[in-house]
Design an enzyme around this catalytic site. Structure first.
Site, PDB file in Angstrom:
ATOM      1  N   GLY A   8      -2.915  66.917  14.433  1.00  0.00           N
ATOM      2  CA  GLY A   8      -2.954  68.369  14.261  1.00  0.00           C
ATOM      3  C   GLY A   8      -2.938  68.769  12.808  1.00  0.00           C
ATOM      4  N   ALA A   9      -3.729  68.054  11.993  1.00  0.00           N
ATOM      5  CA  ALA A   9      -3.657  68.220  10.537  1.00  0.00           C
ATOM      6  C   ALA A   9      -4.564  69.321   9.992  1.00  0.00           C
ATOM      7  CB  ALA A   9      -4.007  66.900   9.856  1.00  0.00           C
ATOM      8  N   THR A  10      -5.297  70.010  10.852  1.00  0.00           N
ATOM      9  CA  THR A  10      -6.284  70.968  10.343  1.00  0.00           C
ATOM     10  C   THR A  10      -5.706  72.347  10.037  1.00  0.00           C
ATOM     11  OG1 THR A  10      -6.926  71.525  12.615  1.00  0.00           O
ATOM     12  CG2 THR A  10      -8.213  69.816  11.482  1.00  0.00           C
ATOM     13  N   GLY A  12      -1.730  74.948   9.888  1.00  0.00           N
ATOM     14  CA  GLY A  12      -0.306  75.119  10.103  1.00  0.00           C
ATOM     15  C   GLY A  12       0.571  74.030   9.536  1.00  0.00           C
ATOM     16  N   ARG A  34     -11.188  69.648  14.598  1.00  0.00           N
ATOM     17  CA  ARG A  34     -12.129  70.466  13.816  1.00  0.00           C
ATOM     18  C   ARG A  34     -12.580  69.694  12.574  1.00  0.00           C
ATOM     19  NH1 ARG A  34      -8.430  75.866  14.278  1.00  0.00           N
ATOM     20  NH2 ARG A  34      -6.833  74.288  13.890  1.00  0.00           N
ATOM     21  N   TYR A 150       5.334  76.165  28.736  1.00  0.00           N
ATOM     22  CA  TYR A 150       5.405  75.773  27.325  1.00  0.00           C
ATOM     23  C   TYR A 150       6.799  75.232  27.008  1.00  0.00           C
ATOM     24  CZ  TYR A 150       5.686  75.883  22.275  1.00  0.00           C
ATOM     25  OH  TYR A 150       5.893  75.517  20.954  1.00  0.00           O
ATOM     26  N   GLY A 181      11.787  77.151  14.742  1.00  0.00           N
ATOM     27  CA  GLY A 181      11.737  78.431  15.427  1.00  0.00           C
ATOM     28  C   GLY A 181      10.463  79.156  15.032  1.00  0.00           C
TER      29      GLY A 181
END
Length: 249
Positions: A8-10, A12, A34, A150, A181
Site C-alpha cells: 500500500g505504498a502509493t 497515505g 497503481r 471494517y 486513530g
C-alpha cells in the site's frame, strides 16, 4: 543497510513511510496497484536510496507469491515488512451492508496481510532475523456504529498480530502493530466512494493525525535496539478520545 517491503505504498501512511525510510537510507521494495504512482515515487526516492517496485493486488494470492519470488537478489533479504495495505468500503448498518464491500475489506485487510506475510516470513526464519509491522486501527480495539465488518477486519489484524508474535517467538523476528486513530489520508474518500464532501467532513473541526505522524512512529518502532519489541501501539489525535468521541471546534 536494511531492506524494507511496504504494501500500500502509493498513498497515505505507506507512501509517507517509504519517504521516511528513504531519508534514512533503507533500501525499499514498494508495492501497490497503481503503477503510475509507484513509478513517480520511485523517481522521487531513487535520489536517496535503491528502490524496487512490485505492482500487484494483495487480494490475489498467486500474484502475491509470484511477485515476491521475482524480487532480485540485491533486495531479497527483507529485514522489515510493513503490512500497510488496507481500506474501508462503506459505512452502513449491518442490515444494509453491501456484500461486495464486505468481501473487499476482508480480502485486503485480512487475507492480503496473511498472503504477503506468508511469502516473506520463510526468508526471515532462515536468517533468524526480521521485523514485521502490521498496520491496524483503533477500529481493531473497539467497535463503532456502522463500522461492523471494517471493525471486524481490524480486530482480525489485532488477533493475527498477537498470534504471529507468539508463533514466531524464538526465531529472532520482532512483530508489532501500529494502530492509528483518525488520520487524514485517502481513507475516507475510498470509504465514501469518491464523495469528497462527505470525506472531508470527517476531518473538519479538529486536527487529525497526518500520514507523516504515523511514518515517524513506524520509523521509531523499527529503529529500537533489537532486544526491544514494541508489540502493540495505539495512537490518536489529541482531540480524539475514542472512535465516537472527538472534540471539535
Amino acid at each position: 543497510m536494511k531492506t524494507a517491503l511496504i504494501t500500500g505504498a502509493t498513498s497515505g501512511i505507506g507512501k509517507s513511510t517509504a519517504i521516511r525510510f528513504a531519508l534514512e537510507g533503507f533500501k525499499l521494495i514498494l508495492c501497490g496497484r497503481r503503477t503510475d504512482r509507484l513509478e513517480q515515487l520511485k523517481k522521487e526516492l531513487s535520489v536517496e536510496t535503491s528502490v524496487h517496485l512490485l505492482s500487484f493486488d494483495v487480494r490475489n494470492k498467486e500474484e502475491v507469491f509470484n511477485n515476491i519470488k521475482s524480487i532480485p537478489e540485491e533486495f531479497s533479504e527483507i529485514d522489515i515488512l510493513v503490512n500497510n495495505a488496507g481500506n474501508a468500503h462503506g459505512l452502513d448498518p449491518i442490515q444494509d451492508g453491501n456484500t461486495d464491500d464486505w468481501d473487499t475489506m476482508l480480502d485486503i485487510n485480512v487475507k492480503g496481510l496473511l498472503y504477503v506475510t506468508k511469502a516473506i516470513v520463510p526468508g526471515m526464519l532462515e536468517r533468524q532475523s526480521g521485523h514485521i509491522i502490521n498496520i491496524g486501527s483503533t477500529a481493531g480495539k473497539e467497535v463503532y456504529p456502522n463500522g461492523n465488518v471494517y471493525c471486524a477486519s481490524k480486530h482480525a489484524v489485532d488477533a493475527i498480530n498477537h498470534g504471529m508474535r507468539i508463533d514466531l517467538n524464538g526465531n529472532g523476528i520482532r512483530v508489532g502493530a501500529v494502530n492509528p486513530g483518525l488520520t487524514q489520508t485517502e481513507f475516507s474518500d475510498v470509504r465514501f466512494k469518491g464523495d469528497t464532501d462527505k470525506a472531508e467532513k470527517v476531518y473538519q473541526g479538529f486536527q487529525p493525525l497526518q500520514p507523516e505522524d504515523i511514518a515517524d512512529i513506524i520509523h521509531f518502532v523499527v529503529t529500537r535496539p533489537y532486544h526491544v519489541n514494541i508489540a502493540d501501539l495505539t495512537v490518536m489525535p489529541t482531540a480524539q478520545a475514542s472512535s465516537t468521541l472527538i472534540s471539535k471546534d
